[in-house]
Scaffold this active site. Structure first.
Site, PDB file in Angstrom:
ATOM      1  N   HIS A 119       3.576  -1.824   4.647  1.00  0.00           N
ATOM      2  CA  HIS A 119       3.487  -3.581   4.628  1.00  0.00           C
ATOM      3  C   HIS A 119       3.611  -3.872   6.028  1.00  0.00           C
ATOM      4  CE1 HIS A 119       3.455  -4.903   0.207  1.00  0.00           C
ATOM      5  NE2 HIS A 119       3.766  -3.277   0.104  1.00  0.00           N
TER       6      HIS A 119
ATOM      7  N   GLN B 121      -4.988   2.220  -1.645  1.00  0.00           N
ATOM      8  CA  GLN B 121      -4.999   3.096  -3.015  1.00  0.00           C
ATOM      9  C   GLN B 121      -6.351   2.987  -3.596  1.00  0.00           C
ATOM     10  OE1 GLN B 121      -1.670   2.084  -4.992  1.00  0.00           O
ATOM     11  NE2 GLN B 121      -0.185   2.539  -3.640  1.00  0.00           N
TER      12      GLN B 121
ATOM     13  N   PRO C  64       1.278  -4.912  -7.956  1.00  0.00           N
ATOM     14  CA  PRO C  64       1.888  -3.842  -8.933  1.00  0.00           C
ATOM     15  C   PRO C  64       0.794  -3.095  -9.453  1.00  0.00           C
ATOM     16  CG  PRO C  64       1.782  -5.948  -9.683  1.00  0.00           C
ATOM     17  CD  PRO C  64       1.224  -6.166  -8.463  1.00  0.00           C
ATOM     18  N   GLY C  65       1.170  -2.040 -10.402  1.00  0.00           N
ATOM     19  CA  GLY C  65       0.429  -1.258 -11.286  1.00  0.00           C
ATOM     20  C   GLY C  65      -0.529  -0.527 -10.296  1.00  0.00           C
TER      21      GLY C  65
ATOM     22  N   SER D 213       4.958   3.224  -5.448  1.00  0.00           N
ATOM     23  CA  SER D 213       5.172   4.586  -6.242  1.00  0.00           C
ATOM     24  C   SER D 213       4.007   5.716  -6.016  1.00  0.00           C
ATOM     25  CB  SER D 213       5.350   4.330  -7.670  1.00  0.00           C
ATOM     26  OG  SER D 213       6.458   3.429  -7.776  1.00  0.00           O
TER      27      SER D 213
ATOM     28  N   CYS E 152      -1.510  -1.408   1.051  1.00  0.00           N
ATOM     29  CA  CYS E 152      -0.760  -0.928  -0.210  1.00  0.00           C
ATOM     30  C   CYS E 152      -1.576  -0.442  -1.408  1.00  0.00           C
ATOM     31  CB  CYS E 152       0.627  -1.481  -0.512  1.00  0.00           C
ATOM     32  SG  CYS E 152       1.856  -0.625  -1.454  1.00  0.00           S
TER      33      CYS E 152
ATOM     34  N   GLU F 139       3.218  -6.783   6.863  1.00  0.00           N
ATOM     35  CA  GLU F 139       3.701  -8.131   7.124  1.00  0.00           C
ATOM     36  C   GLU F 139       5.489  -8.462   6.735  1.00  0.00           C
ATOM     37  OE1 GLU F 139       3.623  -7.406   2.767  1.00  0.00           O
ATOM     38  OE2 GLU F 139       2.297  -6.845   4.560  1.00  0.00           O
TER      39      GLU F 139
END
Length: 708
Positions: A684, A600, A570-571, A646, A596, A686
């Site tokens: 993803h 980033q 997250p974040g 996001s 993911c 997986e």
């Protein structure tokens, strides 16, 4: 022991013994060479089907119908006593002209005359009039004593007069039923296994000391198999049907054609079929005269208990997927098809109409609509319909009014059956009829003879059809019939008949690519990190997973990994201090892979920027367009992948040595820096949404080869 007194004066004594292990192998083997039957259910659908196994062999009495002539014949001395009792019962019934000849009694049921209201059509003279007299003569309150066997398609022509367009072979029988006096019952739900044995008394004599064996006939396999149907002939039938639809003569119709295979052993065929293609109605019947029926039917025909009559029309078909995910997409396509929905709607509307003839007003209800049933090669949509019989109606009335199910005929039913009679090249015989049980307690349980082979002279004959509508595609419908028949044909000839088990994903993905490699997997408080680690382990890697926050330099020096994987999370990347880890990885020249959030972090570390999606994409599939690069070697140009993000980067925002290698619109979905051996994916690999074709496993394998 239980004792029953029947209306015809026969006394029945029943004993029930437990079977130690529930193994019915011996009785199944007897059915190879002696008259008998084995029925089982390999499906568990609450409210519709439960698993069971029933068998009998060496029945004392056989009932055979050829047209309107019904013959009751004894098959051993025990049967002779019963036939002596049933002869007078048939005469007293007034069902037709009765003649006796030694060990058999024949009754000829006359053609109906005069006007018959539709509400009373099931009471008009047919072969079932004689059958009703037999059931009534032996009526008693026992759950397994009754007539077991098969009902041929041509019986419908006694209920619904239709001119025959082709000759019937001399050996064709329209009905073969056995009165069994030893029934083996394995109830898998209650975990019981028992054998029910019956003794009979009549006219001062009993069957107590009489043997149960009947005539034995060895099975001989065929030397040659007939040619199959000529390609394109069925498609031409579809085109003729489309003309009838356009003219308004038909709404739907279900013509079929025959295909053949060698059959070395009917009972082995049955056992293989049960394993390969579990179904609610699995069966083998040795009907005598060298004829067998072997099938795994998916569809209930008529089931009656008390005054409740049930059916489960099936229509709407699509092939099974390669794996559960593909199954899910196939189910979605099936449920979303207006054509397939129309097929089932018409079937159920006709079925409700059949019940309305014999059921209490307002009692006909749809219990389940477009329910999914999965079989070895096919997925079907199924409705579940019930009604309550009127007081003057019985199970045979229900059976007659449903002949035959619209799922094997069409609608309007009479016109569809006329089209089938005119267009099919051979008589249906047993196909489209039914198999099962008529109980002396008034019950009934029958399944349609779909996915059924008639075995004679060592050859299995399989007839398959497709439900045709105006928007049917001729070649596609012909292909569907071959798909439906394939499991039976392969199983009859010795194959397993089911799709091969799905190979291990790693084998699909080109084999293990990481044997002996050490991987450090950095966990950014992600919910999928263990699955990601498992994918690397499947490739043979030794994986160490550490939660973020460790000393990058010291840890890398201590573990000395061959590859560092930055997990999703997250974040934003700065929430986890990814810059320091990537700097330490770069200083040591180690390969790295970001997933993911990990990708980033790589984008920002190389001087790029991130943007925010207008709407987050969490747990959603995306169609990733492959632009190049090595991560997608062996994959198609477009890959379905799972999105949980996001933040994103556009191609203009990717800097440094990285090259975008896939995208969804302007969202970069993967980056590669081959010289540095740094790679990243925004999706993803997986996730189950990336599992079709083992694409996720292949991407990991490609990464391991590129990063070596």
């Amino acid at each position: 022991m239980s004792t029953f007194e029947t209306p015809c004066g026969v006394t029945i004594r029943r004993t029930v013994d437990d079977l130690a292990d529930g193994d019915l192998t011996e009785v199944v083997e007897r059915v190879e060479t002696r008259r008998g039957g084995v029925l089982s259910s390999g499906m568990e659908y609450p409210g519709r089907y439960s698993r069971f196994h029933l068998a009998y062999a060496d029945p004392p009495v056989e009932v055979v119908a050829r047209g309107r002539t019904v013959e009751v014949r004894s098959l051993n001395e025990r049967g002779t006593l019963l036939v002596e009792a049933l002869g007078p019962a048939l005469r007293e019934s007034g069902a037709g002209t009765v003649t006796a000849d030694g060990d058999r009694v024949r009754i000829r049921v006359p053609e109906p005359s005069g006007r018959v209201p539709e509400e009373e059509r099931s009471k008009q003279p047919t072969a079932f009039t004689a059958l009703r007299a037999l059931v009534g003569a032996l009526s008693c309150d026992d759950p397994y004593l009754g007539f077991w066997g098969a009902f041929g398609y041509d019986l419908a022509y006694q209920f619904e007069p239709i001119a025959l367009a082709k000759e019937r072979p001399a050996e064709q029988r329209d009905l073969v039923l056995h009165l069994a006096d030893e029934v083996y019952v394995v109830d898998r739900k209650r975990e019981t296994a028992q054998v029910y044995r019956y003794e009979f008394g009549f006219g001062g004599r009993t069957t107590d000391d009489l043997g149960r064996e009947t005539e034995k006939r060895d099975y001989v396999a065929a030397a040659e198999v007939p040619e199959g149907p000529v390609p394109g002939v069925y498609a031409d039938t579809v085109r003729r049907a489309k003309h009838e639809f356009k003219a308004g003569n038909l709404f739907e119709v279900v013509p079929g054609h025959e295909m053949y295979a060698r059959c070395d052993s009917p009972t082995a065929f049955y056992e293989r079929l049960r394993e390969a293609n579990p179904a609610p109605y699995e069966f083998i019947f040795n009907l005598g005269d060298g004829e067998y029926l072997v099938g795994a039917s998916p569809e209930m025909f008529v089931r009656v208990r008390g005054d409740r009559v049930e059916t489960c029309p099936i229509s709407g078909t699509i092939a099974r997927g390669d794996d559960p995910l593909h199954d899910a997409s196939q189910i979605a396509e099936l449920i979303g098809s207006p054509k397939e929905e129309s097929e089932l709607t018409m079937c159920t509307d006709v079925d409700r109409n059949d019940k309305a003839r014999v059921c209490e007003p307002g009692s006909v209800k749809v219990l389940g609509r477009r329910q999914i049933e999965l079989y070895s090669r096919l997925i079907h949509t199924v409705d579940h319909v019930e009604g309550r019989l009127r007081e003057e109606m019985d199970a045979l009335d229900a059976f007659l009014t449903h002949m035959w199910s619209v799922t094997v005929t069409g609608a309007p039913k009479t016109w569809a059956m006329r089209f089938i009679e005119e267009q099919e090249t051979t008589p249906r015989r047993w196909y489209g009829g039914a198999v099962g049980f008529i109980g002396l307690d008034g019950s009934m349980n029958t399944g349609l003879t779909l996915r059924t082979a008639q075995v004679r002279d060592g050859v299995a004959c399989v007839r398959a059809g497709a439900t045709l509508l105006y928007d049917s595609e001729p070649d596609a419908e012909e292909a569907e019939t071959h798909l439906k028949a394939r499991a039976l044909l392969e199983t009859a000839s010795g194959g397993i008949g089911a799709a091969a088990a799905t190979p291990a994903p790693i084998e699909v993905a080109g084999g293990r690519a990481g044997t002996g490699r050490k991987v450090l997997l950095v966990d950014h408080e992600d919910s999928f990190v263990n699955t990601l680690g498992d994918y690397f382990r499947q490739h043979g890697c030794e994986v160490t997973t550490l939660r973020f926050g460790f000393d990058p330099a010291a840890t890398l020096d201590e573990l000395d990994p061959d590859l560092v994987v930055l997990s999703p999370g997250p974040g934003r990347p700065e929430d986890f201090g990814t810059a320091g880890l990537l700097e330490a990885i770069a200083e040591r020249g180690l390969p790295a892979f970001g997933v993911c959030l990990g990708m980033q972090a790589m984008v920002e570390h190389a001087g790029g920027e991130l943007s925010l999606l207008a709407e987050p994409s969490h747990g959603k599939p995306g169609s990733v367009k492959v632009l190049g690069g090595g991560l997608f070697d062996g994959l198609p140009d477009e890959v379905t992948a799972a999105r949980y993000h996001s933040l994103y980067a556009t191609a203009d925002q990717v800097k440094g040595d990285f090259t975008p290698t896939s995208a969804i619109d302007d969202v970069v979905m993967s980056i590669e820096a081959p010289r540095r051996r740094w790679f990243g994916v925004q999706f993803h690999p997986e996730s189950i949404l990336t599992a079709a074709g083992a694409h996720g496993h292949r991407i990991i394998g490609n990464l391991l080869r590129l990063a070596s």
